[in-house]
Design a protein around this motif. Structure first.
Motif, mmCIF file in Angstrom:
data_model
loop_
_atom_site.group_PDB
_atom_site.id
_atom_site.type_symbol
_atom_site.label_atom_id
_atom_site.label_comp_id
_atom_site.label_asym_id
_atom_site.label_seq_id
_atom_site.Cartn_x
_atom_site.Cartn_y
_atom_site.Cartn_z
ATOM 1 N N LEU B 72 -4.102 -15.517 -6.905
ATOM 2 C CA LEU B 72 -3.859 -14.681 -5.714
ATOM 3 C C LEU B 72 -5.195 -14.451 -5.018
ATOM 4 O O LEU B 72 -5.580 -13.339 -4.690
ATOM 5 N N TYR B 75 -5.933 -12.370 -1.788
ATOM 6 C CA TYR B 75 -5.995 -10.911 -1.989
ATOM 7 C C TYR B 75 -7.318 -10.514 -2.638
ATOM 8 O O TYR B 75 -7.891 -9.480 -2.320
ATOM 9 N N PHE B 89 0.179 -7.439 -12.378
ATOM 10 C CA PHE B 89 1.619 -7.647 -12.329
ATOM 11 C C PHE B 89 1.964 -9.142 -12.352
ATOM 12 O O PHE B 89 2.801 -9.582 -13.144
ATOM 13 N N HIS B 90 1.301 -9.905 -11.483
ATOM 14 C CA HIS B 90 1.636 -11.334 -11.411
ATOM 15 C C HIS B 90 1.279 -12.073 -12.695
ATOM 16 O O HIS B 90 2.033 -12.919 -13.155
ATOM 17 N N TYR B 94 3.863 -14.214 -14.652
ATOM 18 C CA TYR B 94 3.661 -15.635 -14.972
ATOM 19 C C TYR B 94 3.781 -15.844 -16.479
ATOM 20 O O TYR B 94 4.427 -16.778 -16.951
ATOM 21 N N ILE B 97 7.368 -15.577 -17.586
ATOM 22 C CA ILE B 97 8.170 -16.768 -17.267
ATOM 23 C C ILE B 97 7.901 -17.853 -18.311
ATOM 24 O O ILE B 97 8.821 -18.444 -18.871
ATOM 25 N N ILE B 137 1.270 -0.812 -8.618
ATOM 26 C CA ILE B 137 1.712 -1.148 -7.258
ATOM 27 C C ILE B 137 2.547 -0.002 -6.703
ATOM 28 O O ILE B 137 2.319 0.477 -5.586
ATOM 29 N N ARG B 141 1.743 2.185 -3.523
ATOM 30 C CA ARG B 141 2.687 2.177 -2.399
ATOM 31 C C ARG B 141 3.130 3.594 -2.037
ATOM 32 O O ARG B 141 3.626 3.827 -0.940
ATOM 33 N N TYR B 151 6.239 0.366 4.662
ATOM 34 C CA TYR B 151 6.905 -0.129 3.442
ATOM 35 C C TYR B 151 8.318 0.425 3.410
ATOM 36 O O TYR B 151 8.510 1.627 3.362
ATOM 37 N N LYS B 158 13.280 -1.291 -5.379
ATOM 38 C CA LYS B 158 12.978 -2.553 -6.073
ATOM 39 C C LYS B 158 11.997 -2.343 -7.223
ATOM 40 O O LYS B 158 12.202 -2.833 -8.323
ATOM 41 N N TRP B 159 10.959 -1.573 -6.978
ATOM 42 C CA TRP B 159 9.948 -1.374 -8.026
ATOM 43 C C TRP B 159 10.472 -0.533 -9.180
ATOM 44 O O TRP B 159 10.132 -0.776 -10.340
ATOM 45 N N TYR B 220 18.323 -11.865 -6.335
ATOM 46 C CA TYR B 220 17.295 -11.501 -5.353
ATOM 47 C C TYR B 220 16.365 -12.675 -5.032
ATOM 48 O O TYR B 220 15.859 -12.801 -3.913
ATOM 49 N N HIS B 225 9.879 -13.109 -1.764
ATOM 50 C CA HIS B 225 8.705 -13.784 -1.230
ATOM 51 C C HIS B 225 8.365 -15.029 -2.027
ATOM 52 O O HIS B 225 7.609 -15.868 -1.584
ATOM 53 N N LEU B 229 7.112 -18.116 -0.158
ATOM 54 C CA LEU B 229 5.834 -18.762 -0.473
ATOM 55 C C LEU B 229 6.053 -20.241 -0.720
ATOM 56 O O LEU B 229 5.274 -21.081 -0.295
#
Ligand code: HEM
Lengths: 535, 293
Positions: B72, B75, B89-90, B94, B97, B137, B141, B151, B158-159, B220, B225, B229
Motif C-alpha cells: 500500500l 498511502y 489491517f491489510h 492478506y 487469505i 481504522i 474514522r 465517510y 461495515k467496520w 460484498y 474496492h 482496484l
C-alpha cells in the motif's frame, strides 16, 4: 474558519457559501501589507450580484444568469439531469466514461489528495476547494438521483445533496475552481481522478446546457473555428506579424531571416499558441532563430487554423476539442510535412499529441510531438554555439502540468537549463510533483468580473510562494531573475500574478520561455536577446 | 436452520463469482477512453519521433502493481498515519487469505494429527493484525476530522461487522475447536470433501455464524474496492500508454466508436449525427469560414 458541508451546496438561497478573507489565505513570504490589497477578491457590484450566480464564493467565472421564474428553475434542473444521464452513457460519453465511472466509484474518503491541491492549500484549506468536495457532490447526486433505489438508501450512503437551481449553478461555478492539473489524481492511492470529474462536469454543462466560461467557448473554440484563432488573428494579420517578426529579428540580432511560411514538404510544421504572437513575439522569433541556425527544414502555416495551436476544447468540451484537433491535422496533411511540432504551450501539446491520439484514424493519425525534445537535441548535442555565461542570472523553471505530469516530458527542458544557465535552481517541489501555475484549464485567459482576482489571490498563490522561495537568496531587485515557463498559458498566469503581487518591480523577477534563454546564449548574437522589459 | 446455512453459504459463493464475472465483463466491454494518463517520471514523449520507439514496458507496470498492492505504498508516501492502521489491517487480511488457502489444502494433503501449532499461530496472528488494524481504522474514522469527513454511515456498520467477524472467528478456533489444529483440520476436511453431510446440516453455532459472516463478505466483494482496484490495475496494464497505431487494434476500436450517435442538446452540437460527423461537419453558425480572407 467556517466549515462547509457537502450538503450545504444545495441550500436553495442566495447565501454565499464562502467569503474569501485575506487572513484565512495561505501565508506568503515577502508579500507584505502593501501588496495585500485588503480585500483579496473584489466583491461583485450590486448590479452583477443581482444578475449573476455568485453564491458559491462570491466569484463569477461562468456568468450564469439568475432564473426569471420557477419554470426556468425547473427546466435548469431537468436539463442537468438529462445531461447527467448522457454523461454516464456509452454513446454520448465513450470518450471518458470508463475513467469517470471508476473515479466516481473508487474514492475511499481518506482526503489524502487534498494536500496535493494548490488551490485548496492556497485558500487556507477552505472546504469547498477540496478536490474531493466537487466530486462528492456529483457522487451524491448520482447515487441519489440516478442509481436504482438511490433515494431509499440515501441516508445510509450519505447521499444528502438535493438537486435544485442553486446546487447546479454552484456546481457549475465549482467546475471552474479547479485547474485540472491532476496533482490530486497522481496522489490518490486508489486511482480516483478528481481532476477528471471537473472535466466531466464542465463537459456536461457545455455539451448539454450550453454553459461554459465565455473565454473558452464563445471567444475560444467558437472564435477559433470561425476566424482561425482564439486570439482573433486572421490569416492576413498573421502574415503581417511574420513580416514584423523578420524585421524585429534583424533589428535585435542583425540576422536576416526569411521565416518559412506554408512551405510544402518541409520536415516540420511548427505550431505556436497564437497568444505568443500577441504578447510574447520574442518566443516565436527565438524559435525561428534557433531553427534557422540549426538548418532545420521547417515551416509555419498561415492557413486558417494553421497558426493557432490552442485547443481550449480540451478543458470543457470533447466535441469542440475534436473539431479543433482535426483541423490541425488537416493543415499538416495539406502542407505535406513529415510531422507537427508544437511550440511552448502545454495544453496545446497535450491536446494534439496525447489526447487526440484516440480520435485519429487512418491518414488523420499524423505524427506529432512536443518541441522540447528537439530543443534538447539541438542544445545538448552541440548543434548550436552557445555561451552559458551570457545567462549569468538566477533562473528557475516552472513545470507546465500538461507537459510534465501529464505527458512525462520532465528532463529535456531541465537538461537545457543545466547546460546554458549557470545559476539554474529548481523550485520545490518540481518535475512531476510541480504545482500548477494557477492558470491551468483556461483560467489564465478567463477575465469574467472578479475571477482574475480569485485566480491571483487563490489559485496562483502557491506558485507565487514557490517562485519567491526559489529566489530567497537573491530576492532584492538589483538581482534580475528569470522564471522560465515553457508554456503560453503559464506565462499569462505568471504575468498576472506578478502584477497582482507587484513582484517584478519589488523583487526584480521576470518570466519568459525556454527558447529565449537559448538565443540569449548564442555566441554570434551581439546584444542580449532577453531585454528585461516588463510585458 | 442447517440447510439455510448451507444454501446461504454456497449461494453467496455463487453470487460472488457471478458478480465478479459480470462486473468484469461490463468493464472490459466498456469503450476505450481518450488517452489521459499521468506520469511519475519521464515518458516516451521525451524522445523525438516517439512513435518509432518501444512503447510500454509491461514488466515495469506489473512490478509497480505488485508493490502497490503488497505495501500500500501510495498511502505510505502520502498519508503515513492512516497507512499505519490500514497496513496492519491489510497485512492481516492478506495473511488470513493465505491461511485459508493453506487450511483447505492442508486439510486434504496433511495427516491432521501431524499438523503443527505453527498453523494456529499463523491464523491467530493474522486475525489479531486485522483486528487491531480494523479497530484502528474505525477509531480514526470516528475521531480524525479529515477521515470522518464524507465517510458514509454504511461504512461504520461495515467496520463493526468486520471486527465482529474477526472476533467470532477467533472464538471458533480458540474455544470451539479448543485451539487444536488436528480438530480444525478434520472439520475443514469433512467440509471440503463433503464427508459428513449430517454435520453440515446441523452445524454448531460457532461455525454456523462464521459461515454466515463469511457469506456477507462474499456478497460484498463484487461491490468492494478490491474489485475496483482489480479493474483499475487491469485498465492500467491493458490500456495506459497503448498508442493508436495505424491499422492496429486500437484504431479499429476507435473507428467503431466514431460511429456512435450523439444526443447532446447544446446548440453547437448536431443531435443524432455520429461522433465522426459531428466532429468533421462543423455547424454553419460556428464556422462562418475564413472571415479574414
Ligand atoms: C493497492 C492496494 C490497496 C489499497 C490502496 C487498499 C486500500 C484500502 C482502503 C483505503 C480501505 C478502506 C478503509 C476504510 O474504509 O477506512 C480498504 C479496506 C479494505 N481492504 Fe484494501 N486496499 C488495497 C488492496 C486490498 C486487497 C488486495 C485486499 C484483499 C484481497 C483488500 C482488502 C480490504 C478489505 C477486506 C477492506 C475492508 C472492507 C472495505 O472497505 O471494502 N485490500 N483498503
Amino acid at each position: 474558519m467556517k466549515r462547509i458541508k457537502v450538503s450545504d451546496i444545495s441550500k436553495n438561497n442566495e447565501e454565499q457559501l464562502l467569503h474569501i478573507k485575506e487572513e484565512e489565505l495561505m501565508q506568503l513570504p515577502y508579500i507584505g501589507e502593501a501588496e495585500n490589497k485588503g480585500e483579496p477578491v473584489k466583491p461583485l457590484t450590486e448590479k452583477q450580484q443581482a444578475g449573476f450566480e455568485h453564491s458559491l464564493d462570491g466569484v463569477s467565472a461562468c456568468t450564469i444568469p439568475k432564473p426569471k421564474d420557477k419554470e426556468e428553475e425547473e427546466r435548469f434542473v431537468r436539463s442537468f439531469l438529462e445531461g447527467l444521464k448522457k454523461l454516464i452513457s456509452e454513446k454520448d460519453n465513450w470518450t471518458f466514461l470508463q475513467q469517470l465511472l471508476l473515479s466516481l466509484d473508487s474514492c475511499a474518503k481518506c482526503q489524502t489528495c487534498n494536500d496535493a491541491c494548490s488551490i485548496y492549500l492556497g485558500s487556507g484549506k477552505q472546504d469547498i476547494y477540496r478536490p474531493t468536495y466537487r466530486s462528492e457532490v456529483l457522487r451524491r447526486i448520482v447515487n441519489k438521483y440516478i442509481k436504482k433505489g438511490g433515494k431509499i438508501f440515501a441516508k445510509l450512503t450519505g447521499s444528502d445533496v438535493d438537486l435544485n437551481w442553486a446546487t447546479i449553478a454552484r456546481l457549475a461555478e465549482l467546475a471552474y475552481r479547479c485547474t485540472m492539473c491532476r496533482r490530486c489524481a497522481a496522489s490518490c492511492p486508489l486511482g480516483c481522478d478528481n481532476g477528471l470529474i471537473t472535466h466531466e462536469l464542465r463537459k456536461l454543462f457545455s455539451e448539454e446546457m450550453g454553459i461554459a466560461a465565455k473565454e473558452l467557448h464563445d471567444l475560444g473554440t467558437v472564435q477559433q473555428l470561425k476566424v482561425g484563432a482564439s486570439t482573433g488573428i486572421t490569416p492576413p494579420a498573421f502574415k503581417d506579424i511574420v513580416q514584423f517578426m523578420e524585421e524585429e529579428i534583424e533589428e535585435k540580432t542583425g540576422k536576416k531571416i526569411k521565416i518559412p511560411v506554408d512551405k510544402k514538404g518541409a520536415d516540420i510544421l511548427l505550431i505556436h499558441n497564437s497568444g505568443e504572437y500577441l504578447s510574447w513575439l520574442e518566443n516565436p522569433e527565438a524559435f525561428a532563430i534557433i531553427f534557422e541556425e540549426a538548418g532545420i527544414s521547417w515551416t509555419l502555416s498561415s492557413e486558417l487554423y494553421g497558426y493557432e495551436g490552442t485547443n481550449y476544447g480540451v478543458w470543457y468540451d470533447d466535441i469542440q476539442f475534436s473539431r479543433v484537433a482535426l483541423k490541425h491535422i488537416e493543415i499538416a496533411r495539406k502542407l505535406n510535412v513529415k510531422k507537427i511540432v508544437v511550440g511552448e504551450c502545454g495544453h496545446a501539446t497535450k491536446a494534439l499529441v496525447v489526447i487526440a491520439d484516440r480520435i485519429l484514424v487512418d491518414d488523420m493519425n499524423f505524427p506529432r510531438e512536443s518541441a522540447l525534445p528537439l530543443l534538447y537535441d539541438l542544445v545538448c548535442n552541440g548543434k548550436l554555439k552557445l555561451d552559458p555565461t551570457r545567462n549569468n542570472f538566477p533562473v528557475t523553471l516552472h513545470d507546465p502540468c500538461n507537459m510534465v505530469r501529464l505527458m512525462g516530458i520532465v528532463e529535456p527542458q531541465r537538461e537545457v537549463l543545466r547546460k546554458i544557465c549557470p545559476d539554474f535552481r529548481e523550485m520545490e517541489p518540481h518535475g512531476v510533483d510541480n504545482y500548477c501555475c494557477g492558470g491551468g484549464s483556461g483560467f489564465a485567459i478567463m477575465q469574467s468580473m472578479n475571477f482574475p482576482d480569485w485566480r491571483s489571490a487563490v489559485s496562483g498563490r502557491m506558485k507565487m510562494k514557490q517562485i519567491l522561495e526559489a529566489f530567497s537568496d537573491v530576492i532584492s531587485p538589483e538581482h534580475k531573475k528569470y522564471v522560465c515557463a515553457p508554456c503560453s498559458n503559464c506565462k499569462g498566469q505568471i504575468r498576472e500574478l506578478f502584477n497582482y503581487y507587484n513582484v517584478n518591480e519589488k523583487y526584480g523577477i521576470y518570466y519568459g520561455g525556454l527558447v529565449e534563454l537559448i538565443v540569449n546564449a548564442m555566441v554570434d548574437i551581439e546584444k542580449p536577446f532577453i531585454e528585461w522589459d516588463w510585458h | 436452520m442447517g440447510s439455510a446455512v448451507v444454501i446461504i453459504f454456497y449461494g453467496s459463493i455463487l453470487f460472488c463469482l457471478v458478480g465478479v464475472v459480470v462486473r468484469l465483463i461490463k468493464f472490459i466491454k466498456m469503450p476505450v477512453h481518450l488517452k489521459w494518463e499521468f506520469y511519475k517520471g519521464s515518458s516516451i514523449y521525451e524522445q523525438m519521433e516517439w512513435w518509432t520507439k518501444e512503447q510500454v514496458n509491461l514488466w515495469e507496470k506489473v512490478k509497480s502493481t505488485i508493490l502497490d498492492v503488497l505495501l500500500l505504498r501510495e498511502y505510505y508516501h502520502r498519508n503515513r498515519p492512516f497507512w499505519s492502521v490500514l497496513y496492519l489491517f491489510h497485512l492481516g487480511i492478506y495473511l488470513l487469505i493465505l491461511w485459508h488457502v493453506w487450511l483447505f489444502i492442508a486439510s486434504v494433503a496433511v495427516e491432521p494429527e501431524t499438523a503443527s501449532t505453527a498453523g494456529l499461530i499463523w491464523g491467530h496472528t493474522a486475525t489479531a493484525l486485522a483486528f487491531i488494524g480494523g479497530l484502528g481504522i474505525l477509531i480514526k474514522r470516528i475521531t480524525d476530522s479529515e477521515l470522518k469527513l464524507y465517510y458514509p454511515p454504511l461504512h461504520y456498520i461495515k467496520w463493526v461487522v468486520m471486527l465482529f467477524t474477526l472476533l467470532e472467528a477467533f472464538y471458533a478456533v480458540q474455544y470451539y475447536f479448543d485451539a487444536s489444529m488436528p480438530a480444525l483440520l478434520k472439520y475443514v476436511k469433512t467440509q471440503v470433501t463433503f464427508g459428513d453431510i449430517e454435520h453440515k446440516l446441523h452445524p454448531p453455532p460457532a461455525t454456523a455464524i462464521h459461515v454466515l459472516l463469511a457469506s456477507i463478505w462474499l456478497i460484498y466483494l463484487p461491490f468492494s474496492h478490491i474489485m475496483r482496484l482489480f479493474l483499475r490495475y487491469y485498465h492500467y496494464l491493458v490500456y495506459d500508454d497503448v498508442p493508436n497505431v495505424k491499422g492496429g487494434p486500437m484504431e479499429h476500436k476507435i473507428r467503431k466508436l466514431l460511429g456512435l450517435s450523439v444526443s447532446w442538446s447544446a446548440p453547437h452540437i448536431q443531435k443524432g449525427k455520429t461522433w465522426g460527423e459531428v466532429a468533421t461537419e462543423i455547424p454553419k453558425e460556428l464556422s462562418k469560414g475564413a472571415a479574414g480572407k
